[in-house]
Scaffold this active site. Structure first.
Site, PDB file in Angstrom:
ATOM      1  N   ALA A 154       0.766  -1.248   0.000  1.00 36.51           N
ATOM      2  CA  ALA A 154       0.000   0.000   0.000  1.00 36.51           C
ATOM      3  C   ALA A 154       0.798   1.300   0.000  1.00 36.51           C
ATOM      4  O   ALA A 154       0.288   2.322  -0.446  1.00 36.51           O
ATOM      5  CB  ALA A 154      -0.941   0.010   1.210  1.00 36.51           C
ATOM      6  N   PRO A 166       2.876   4.620  -0.670  1.00 32.00           N
ATOM      7  CA  PRO A 166       2.654   5.563   0.438  1.00 32.00           C
ATOM      8  C   PRO A 166       1.188   5.834   0.770  1.00 32.00           C
ATOM      9  O   PRO A 166       0.888   6.725   1.537  1.00 32.00           O
ATOM     10  CB  PRO A 166       3.327   6.837  -0.069  1.00 32.00           C
ATOM     11  CG  PRO A 166       3.125   6.781  -1.556  1.00 32.00           C
ATOM     12  CD  PRO A 166       3.219   5.326  -1.930  1.00 32.00           C
ATOM     13  N   ASP A 220       2.156  -2.942   4.398  1.00 30.72           N
ATOM     14  CA  ASP A 220       3.469  -2.651   3.823  1.00 30.72           C
ATOM     15  C   ASP A 220       4.521  -3.349   4.658  1.00 30.72           C
ATOM     16  O   ASP A 220       4.348  -3.547   5.861  1.00 30.72           O
ATOM     17  CB  ASP A 220       3.764  -1.153   3.746  1.00 30.72           C
ATOM     18  CG  ASP A 220       4.877  -0.887   2.734  1.00 30.72           C
ATOM     19  OD1 ASP A 220       4.566  -0.741   1.530  1.00 30.72           O
ATOM     20  OD2 ASP A 220       6.062  -0.873   3.128  1.00 30.72           O
ATOM     21  N   ASP A 265       4.532  -8.377   5.209  1.00 30.72           N
ATOM     22  CA  ASP A 265       4.838  -8.780   3.842  1.00 30.72           C
ATOM     23  C   ASP A 265       3.584  -9.444   3.263  1.00 30.72           C
ATOM     24  O   ASP A 265       3.058 -10.402   3.839  1.00 30.72           O
ATOM     25  CB  ASP A 265       6.015  -9.772   3.864  1.00 30.72           C
ATOM     26  CG  ASP A 265       6.511 -10.122   2.466  1.00 30.72           C
ATOM     27  OD1 ASP A 265       5.706 -10.116   1.522  1.00 30.72           O
ATOM     28  OD2 ASP A 265       7.712 -10.436   2.329  1.00 30.72           O
ATOM     29  N   ASP A 276      -1.177  -3.557  -5.970  1.00 31.37           N
ATOM     30  CA  ASP A 276      -0.358  -2.584  -6.706  1.00 31.37           C
ATOM     31  C   ASP A 276       1.079  -3.047  -6.518  1.00 31.37           C
ATOM     32  O   ASP A 276       1.768  -2.627  -5.602  1.00 31.37           O
ATOM     33  CB  ASP A 276      -0.594  -1.180  -6.144  1.00 31.37           C
ATOM     34  CG  ASP A 276       0.202  -0.122  -6.883  1.00 31.37           C
ATOM     35  OD1 ASP A 276       0.637  -0.384  -8.018  1.00 31.37           O
ATOM     36  OD2 ASP A 276       0.412   0.967  -6.305  1.00 31.37           O
ATOM     37  N   CYS A 331       3.255  -0.120 -12.413  1.00 35.18           N
ATOM     38  CA  CYS A 331       3.621   1.107 -13.124  1.00 35.18           C
ATOM     39  C   CYS A 331       4.790   0.828 -14.069  1.00 35.18           C
ATOM     40  O   CYS A 331       5.693   1.647 -14.219  1.00 35.18           O
ATOM     41  CB  CYS A 331       3.950   2.232 -12.147  1.00 35.18           C
ATOM     42  SG  CYS A 331       5.207   1.806 -10.928  1.00 35.18           S
TER      43      CYS A 331
END
Length: 456
Positions: A270, A272, A295, A323, A342, A395
């Site tokens: 997650a 930032p 995170d 994790d 993500d 990304c």
């Protein structure tokens, strides 16, 4: 050199954007992140807004065009690898200004470079820098078009490594690769996400314009606005949580989750917190809606909490240091209605914002990341309720970490199926199976990939 001399140089550099640009570039070459290093220097330095902009432009420009600058410099320096690193960066920022910044005359560039060489180095370095710059002015720069191999020519022209160009050509064809290479070194837009938890697009637009910003609607998502004419992160609107900085492409994952107010949502990687807080805007805490944000690092989990507080959605978010590959330790099967992954990735969709990664990563790195991405998907799959949605995104623009990961996951999990990733503006960006591919040349936003899966 004495501490006193060091201190004197440090004081002089505080007001000199070129000297500071050289310092930042040295740090980046040693492994520092360009954006973090720039922010650190800007906070410590005593620069006008104009000189902050000049320093930032030079730093990103040299990183973006490093292979081009090396090609141009090579005929004028017999052994460039033997150069003191700061001297090489000084020559690069001088070349960059000469070729890319039309408003700065050559004599001013030379004077600044020679003065910097003298003050930071010694008379021998001053003479060397003077000689190189005057030789460039007399002889001109070598023409990139004389390179016969089209892949090598595009590599030097766009300052992208040959392996990346070859990989994109294999996956997307030559025409698309050339288009991506032509777009990758442009300045990224300043994009903000409207915080629908507390405001509306029309209200934020009006307040931004009152504060002196220029505002345009996004062509990628109705959740975004493109803002220019100032630094939004310094604005009161940002501090008050009416908006947050986020690229347009990055906002496309969350809507495909189809979150309802009562959902239990897992954001598996997650920090930032951009997408975590975006998920939270769809939830109603009075109806039990909650997003659990994971995170692996404590300091990054803290960052999620800080962003949640600023954006007034902290009551809908639970943050845990974990994790995502170890979710079995904390959560029972079929705990969540929606799961967002993500995934950690190579980031090649972000080259305009993080230009240095093109020189740091290889195709092997992409394959290593693929293992991590698949492991996260495998771990969270059982935590999703039947009929629930799992949205996977990266990304990057490499097939290795995108559709290859989805295909490998589906081969091992026949209880999941792909469904088309929906976009509010019906973007023409879906492949034949409904997976979303955004490339940097498509809309001027970051490169991004999104796949939407439903558990049967």
């Amino acid at each position: 050199m004495s501490n006193k001399t060091n201190q004197k140089i440090a004081n002089w550099e505080q007001t000199n954007p070129r000297a500071l640009a050289v310092r930042v570039l040295e740090k980046v070459n040693d492994g520092a992140y360009s954006n973090l290093q720039l922010n650190s220097v800007i906070k410590q330095a005593n620069l006008s807004e104009k000189n902050v902009h000049l320093m930032t432009t030079m730093v990103y420009g040299v990183i973006q065009h490093r292979l081009t600058l090396e090609y141009w410099l090579k005929p004028f320096v017999k052994r460039p690898q033997k150069l003191n690193p700061w001297v090489r960066e000084l020559l690069f920022i001088s070349l960059y200004q000469m070729q890319y910044l039309d408003k700065i005359p050559d004599h001013a560039i030379f004077d600044e470079a020679i003065n910097l060489a003298k003050r930071r180095g010694h008379d021998g370095i001053r003479k060397f820098v003077t000689g190189v710059l005057h030789a460039i002015q007399r002889q001109g720069l070598p023409d990139i078009k004389v390179i016969d191999d089209p892949v090598e020519q595009l590599s030097i022209q766009s300052s992208l490594p040959i392996w990346l160009i070859q990989t994109l050509q294999d996956q997307l064809g030559w025409e698309k690769t050339v288009a991506i290479a032509g777009a990758i070194n442009g300045a990224p837009a300043q994009s903000v996400r409207i915080n629908h938890a507390v405001t509306t697009g029309s209200e934020v637009t009006g307040l931004l314009e009152e504060a002196g910003f220029n505002v345009e609607p996004s062509h990628v998502t109705p959740d975004a606005l493109l803002v220019s004419g100032g630094h939004v992160a310094s604005s009161q609107l940002f501090k008050d949580g009416l908006l947050t900085l986020q690229d347009e492409s990055a906002m496309l994952m969350v809507p495909s989750l189809a979150v309802t107010p009562t959902d239990q949502v897992l954001d598996a990687a997650a920090a930032p917190g951009g997408k975590t807080t975006q998920i939270a805007t769809y939830l109603d805490v009075t109806q039990g809606g909650k997003v659990t944000a994971l995170d692996i690092h404590e300091h990054k989990a803290k960052l999620i909490k800080e962003n949640a507080l600023r954006l007034h959605v902290a009551d809908r978010i639970e943050t845990q240091v974990l994790d995502a590959r170890k979710v079995d330790e904390k959560f029972a099967n079929e705990t969540f209605d929606r799961i967002l992954v993500d995934a950690p990735c190579s980031g090649f969709g972000l080259l305009r914002r993080k230009p240095e990664i093109r020189y740091e990563k290889s195709l092997d790195d992409s394959y290593q990341l693929q293992k991590v991405q698949k492991a996260i998907l495998d771990a969270v799959a059982n935590k999703l309720k039947k009929g629930g949605r799992l949205v996977y995104g990266t990304c990057t623009i490499l097939k290795t970490e995108n559709e290859d990961v989805i295909d490998a996951f589906l081969a091992d999990h026949d209880n999941f199926r792909l469904v088309p990733t929906q976009t509010a503006l019906d973007l023409d960006a879906l492949d034949e199976r409904g997976m979303l591919h955004i490339y940097p040349d498509d809309f001027g936003s970051d490169g991004f990939f999104v796949a939407t899966l439903v558990k049967q």
